[in-house]
Design a protein around this motif. Sequence first.
Motif: not given
Length: 182
Positions: A97-98, A172
């Motif tokens: 993810s980020t 993602d």
Amino acid sequence: MMKQEFKKYIPMLEFGIWDFQLDNLDIPYLIKECYKVKDKNKQGVKKSNIGGYQSSEIDIMGNPKFYSLIDRLNKLIQKFFMSPNIHLEGAWINISSTGHWNSIHTHSSDLNDYKIKSGVLYLQTVPKSGGIGFINPLIASDQHIINPIPGQLLIFTKHHAHFVEPNNSDQDRISIAFNCNM
């Protein structure tokens, strides 16, 4: 007169990246199955991943939902490397993810593994989701960054040092990585 004969070749460096684009891959199905694995085993494992999720190898290799993908990868690798004995020995899911990334690592520290391959198949990437970087073993400051696209398969030797850049997108980055054996 002295007799000379060739005895054997001793590879000193065998580093490279084989780049494939897989067509007719049901990426939405595979992404859905990756999230199912993550939901079932939220803990995952920690290896080179800084944040993000990495499944165990059993979650993929023992999962019937991934058998057709494993079979396809085995056939491609066997045909391309002209070796009927090479096959996937382990595979795992990466969901970043980020802000998540992977530190510099190899899949083997044994330099005798020069014939053995590793790979990564990208299922979901967007701009700014981070590239994969390969380090030149002769000049560590020389790095080759690949910004992958969905369906892209990269194969490299197990001992080739690499890393994955941070995901700076709001989606993602999803991949399936694997090791092969002979």
